[in-house]
Design an enzyme around this catalytic site. Structure first.
Site, PDB file in Angstrom:
ATOM      1  N   LYS A 281      96.229  22.438  18.725  1.00  0.00           N
ATOM      2  CA  LYS A 281      96.443  23.452  18.432  1.00  0.00           C
ATOM      3  C   LYS A 281      97.724  23.033  17.304  1.00  0.00           C
ATOM      4  O   LYS A 281      98.718  22.319  17.664  1.00  0.00           O
ATOM      5  CB  LYS A 281      96.390  24.076  18.910  1.00  0.00           C
ATOM      6  CG  LYS A 281      97.038  25.712  19.079  1.00  0.00           C
ATOM      7  CD  LYS A 281      96.899  26.720  20.549  1.00  0.00           C
ATOM      8  CE  LYS A 281      95.095  27.123  20.743  1.00  0.00           C
ATOM      9  NZ  LYS A 281      95.972  28.144  21.405  1.00  0.00           N
ATOM     10  N   GLU A 367      90.025  37.113  34.342  1.00  0.00           N
ATOM     11  CA  GLU A 367      90.723  38.301  35.460  1.00  0.00           C
ATOM     12  C   GLU A 367      89.887  38.536  36.379  1.00  0.00           C
ATOM     13  O   GLU A 367      90.719  39.344  36.936  1.00  0.00           O
ATOM     14  CB  GLU A 367      90.646  39.074  33.989  1.00  0.00           C
ATOM     15  CG  GLU A 367      91.590  39.060  33.048  1.00  0.00           C
ATOM     16  CD  GLU A 367      91.209  38.476  32.078  1.00  0.00           C
ATOM     17  OE1 GLU A 367      90.010  37.612  32.102  1.00  0.00           O
ATOM     18  OE2 GLU A 367      91.901  38.221  30.984  1.00  0.00           O
ATOM     19  N   ARG A 395      86.833  43.286  32.586  1.00  0.00           N
ATOM     20  CA  ARG A 395      86.163  42.636  32.745  1.00  0.00           C
ATOM     21  C   ARG A 395      86.073  42.727  34.252  1.00  0.00           C
ATOM     22  O   ARG A 395      85.031  41.641  35.085  1.00  0.00           O
ATOM     23  CB  ARG A 395      85.400  41.389  32.022  1.00  0.00           C
ATOM     24  CG  ARG A 395      86.992  40.689  32.258  1.00  0.00           C
ATOM     25  CD  ARG A 395      86.672  39.267  31.764  1.00  0.00           C
ATOM     26  NE  ARG A 395      85.802  39.206  30.684  1.00  0.00           N
ATOM     27  CZ  ARG A 395      85.332  37.625  30.029  1.00  0.00           C
ATOM     28  NH1 ARG A 395      85.525  36.848  30.213  1.00  0.00           N
ATOM     29  NH2 ARG A 395      84.787  38.099  28.903  1.00  0.00           N
TER      30      ARG A 395
END
Ligand SMILES: Cc1ncc(C[n+]2csc(CCOP(=O)(O)OP(=O)(O)O)c2C)c(N)n1
Ligand SMILES: CC(=O)[C@@H](O)[C@H](O)COP(=O)(O)O
Ligand SMILES: [Mg+2]
Length: 722
Positions: A281, A367, A395
């Site tokens: 990254k 989550e 969600r």
């Protein structure tokens, strides 16, 4: 003209000679740093997928072959190679989205920026190809972080079962979400990476043999055949192969040739295949590579030479206020622990983690697990604070309902980025939490209006040990304090009708829109309409003091940075009916639409959640109501206008006036903007309570509307009808 400018689409890319590809990659990196430094965006993730994306578009035939991106924040290179190179308005109104967009290109499929969905999409598309007899390929690019999400494993379970259904999974393994990816999966990927040395040795040997005349190639071929046995014998048998996926890797994701070779093998394979590619990254930009926080996962405008932010922050953010208070609470409450879903820094828990390293849990991008494990932590005698962005709690709704609330667990959910966020597009707006959570029995919702209230309400929330609590606040800076004149029950009164004006309208200000509401009240004051501004602080359950306040007014208006449908306004309307308080109500919020990307202020203006539009709409409604009831149009008269009614000023407009008004206790509504007569809201003001199909209680002709505001309805219908 740079090499990149020659590329108008994948066809041009395929025509490029191999020897020019590294030059193209360099051009793309230079473009990304230059462009994203100006606009802000996901610089680090996109610098990490330059070669991967070039290889993908050279091996596969998009859009016939579907190339899908998980989360989509790393799709800038994909856009550059598919005819979109004007990044001047990236993530700005009217400019390129920061995520794939079907409206932009036939090459784009998934617009949802919620992680871990790509494999589900891919499974469905691959099944569709199979049913339709198509030989097109589906390629799903998923990050190591997104792979920690439960949805990814639900999909993998299905994909791996279909041994003869072609589907290519590209794992973009840069070992990070924002921070290093956690968990057993990350450890497993790391094990697989260790065979990287083995692969490097092999590719070195391949090059050496292929350069050796006469015996080299045949020797390479025979060794290559032996390689499979050697690898099986010594390299770890990955769980992916145990699942039933063919595993190719690890591949150097910055080596275009190696990537193309692996992808061509994957394309030929008639079944599910996983290509594990290793990337970095922020690759190729020192400031990003050296950024310890998150390798420039998402940046604002920066100086490209140094990577330093250009725009200084305009004051403490809501997030930083939360983070500081958590550290203080953590010192007083050893039972308080924190949970993050791979976003420790972005949600403000970094300082808490530094202070109490054993009391913070990063569960990965998970989550649902965050919520249910919080129920476990609470049942185990602790008080977990689950910090997520509001939109991502969507969600975990079932887990909040059936694990946390059903078992009356004392869990506090802190929802950052609640309300309109704007630049990250439709799926990032935190516009659903105060609607979906209304139906959760026992759950309480706080919407602080400023930093002081955030601190206070966070403490009130963690003091509740037998029910879930929610504290929600928007993106960016926490703004000026908005003091209350008085507290009635649990409700803060922020302004009273000015001068001799009577309480005509009760303006219920939800959360961080207090400044907006004070401005609305000032505008209405200028029209001779007396306004009380009240902040309920805890919007669920509805405080009886609020319904009592409403009973003393001729109309109620609710303003919330949340979806109108099923939001706070609807709930207050229901509470008024339940209390037989027969007062008409208008609710102003976000219309039930997916909002295109733009700055937060631009979106709020577009949907009418701004003072002039709200005041215009409330004023027009109120005057019509008064006229229909044959009552005076407000306790002041229109004729008095701005000159007649004292246009007061207050906290939102100026501190001095606020302190003066607060002292006198008779402060009128306050806020910037003049008190000129505001015409009724323009018909296009979709969000300001004037949504097509929405009724205005003062307009029985709207009676056909599907949804009318609560409270009493015009004479033409029974009272309390919705
Ligand atoms: C459900 C959900 N939770 C959190 C986020 C916030 N988020 C955006 S990108 C990201 C990290 C993604 O990591 P990875 O999949 O490895 O992609 P990379 O950025 O490394 O390319 C996170 C946590 C999200 N988009 N969706
Ligand atoms: C892609 C993603 O979900 C996040 O990186 C998102 O961009 C959050 O941005 P902010 O943290 O700037 O609100
Ligand atoms: Mg990653």
């Amino acid at each position: 003209m740079s090499m990149l400018e020659h590329i108008k689409g994948p066809r041009d890319l395929k025509a490029l000679p191999d020897g020019r590809l590294d030059e193209l990659a360099a051009d793309i990196r230079h473009f990304l740093v230059d462009a994203v430094a100006r606009t802000g965006g996901h610089l680090g993730p996109n610098l990490g997928v330059v070669e991967l994306t070039i290889a993908l578009h050279r091996v596969f035939d998009s859009p016939a072959d579907r190339i899908l991106w998980d989360t989509g924040h790393q799709s800038y290179v994909h856009k550059l190679l598919t005819g979109r190179q004007d990044f001047s308005k990236l993530r700005s109104k009217g400019g390129l989205s920061g995520y794939p967009s079907r409206a932009e290109s036939e090459h784009d499929v998934i617009e949802n920026s919620h992680a871990s969905t790509v494999l589900g999409w891919a499974d469905g598309l691959a099944k569709a190809n199979e049913v339709r007899g198509s030989d097109d390929r589906v390629v799903a690019v998923i990050g190591d972080g997104a792979l920690t999400g439960g949805m990814a494993w639900e999909a993998l379970n299905n994909i791996a079962a279909a041994r003869d259904r072609p589907l290519i999974i590209v794992v973009n393994d840069n070992e990070r979400s924002y921070a290093p990816t956690i968990g057993g999966l990350a450890n497993h990927l790391s094990t697989l990476r260790t065979t990287d040395g083995y692969e490097r040795f092999l590719s070195w040997g391949k090059q050496l043999l292929q350069q050796t005349p006469v015996i080299g190639q045949p020797l390479y071929e025979s060794l290559h055949g032996a390689k499979k046995g050697f690898k099986d014998a010594f390299a770890p048998q990955g769980m992916f192969e145990d699942l039933g996926l063919k595993y190719l890797g690890p591949i150097d994701g910055h080596d275009i040739d190696a990537m193309e070779s692996a992808l061509r093998r994957a394309r030929r394979f008639h079944g599910p295949v996983l290509v594990h590619c290793l990337t970095e990254k922020g690759r190729g930009y020192a400031a990003a590579e050296q950024d310890e926080a998150d390798h420039f996962h998402a940046v604002g405008a920066i100086d490209p030479a140094t990577g330093r932010p250009l725009a200084p922050s305009a004051g403490p953010s809501w997030t930083s206020v939360f983070g500081e208070e958590m550290v203080a609470i953590g010192a007083e409450r050893p039972d308080v622990v924190a949970i993050t879903a791979a976003m420790l820094q972005p949600v403000g828990l970094a300082k808490f983690a530094a202070a109490y390293p054993h009391r913070v849990f990063d569960v990965g991008i998970a989550e649902q697990h965050a919520a249910t494990s919080a129920a476990g932590l609470a049942t185990g005698g602790l008080h977990p604070v689950v910090a997520v962005y509001a939109t991502f709690l969507n969600r975990a709704f079932d887990q909040v309902l059936m694990d946390v609330a059903l078992h009356r667990c004392g869990v506090t959910f802190v929802l950052d980025r609640a309300g309109v966020t704007g630049v990250d597009g439709a799926s990032h707006n935190g516009m659903w939490d105060m609607s979906i959570l209304q139906v959760v029995p026992g759950l309480r919702i706080a919407a602080p209006r400023d930093a002081d209230q955030l601190r206070a309400q966070l403490r009130e929330a963690v003091a509740v040990d037998d029910a879930p609590t929610v504290v929600r606040f928007p993106k960016e800076t926490a703004g000026e304090a908005v003091p209350a004149l008085e507290r009635v029950g649990g409700v803060d009164v922020l302004a009273r009708p000015a001068g001799d004006l009577r309480p005509d309208v009760l303006l219920v200000s939800v959360g961080a829109l207090a400044g907006t509401c004070l401005s609305v009240a000032e505008l209405l004051t200028g029209r001779g309409i007396g306004v009380t501004v009240a902040d309920p602080r805890w919007v669920k359950p509805v405080d009886p003091a609020l319904t009592e306040l409403a009973a003393g007014h001729r109309m109620v208006a609710v303003v919330e940075d949340n979806g109108r449908v099923g939001g706070v306004g609807s709930t207050i309307a229901q509470a008024l009916r339940d209390a037989s308080v027969d007062v008409p109500l208008r609710d102003f919020g976000i219309p039930p639409q997916f909002l295109a990307h733009a700055k937060r202020g631009e979106v709020l203006a577009d949907i009418g959640l701004v003072p002039a539009e709200i005041a215009g709409s409330v004023g027009a409604s109120f005057l019509r109501l008064a006229a229909r009831a044959g009552q005076p149009s407000g306790s002041g008269t229109e004729a008095r206008g701005a000159s007649g009614a004292r246009a007061a000023s207050g906290a939102a407009a100026s501190g001095a006036a606020a302190s003066g008004a607060a002292a006198s206790g008779a402060r009128a509504a306050s806020g910037p903007g003049d008190a000129r007569e505001q015409g009724p809201a323009s018909p296009s003001a979709a969000g300001a309570g004037k949504v097509p199909g929405q009724a205005d209680p003062a307009r029985p002709e709207d009676a056909s509307a599907a949804h009318t505001s609560g409270g009493s309805t015009p004479r033409t219908r029974g009272a309390g009808e919705r």
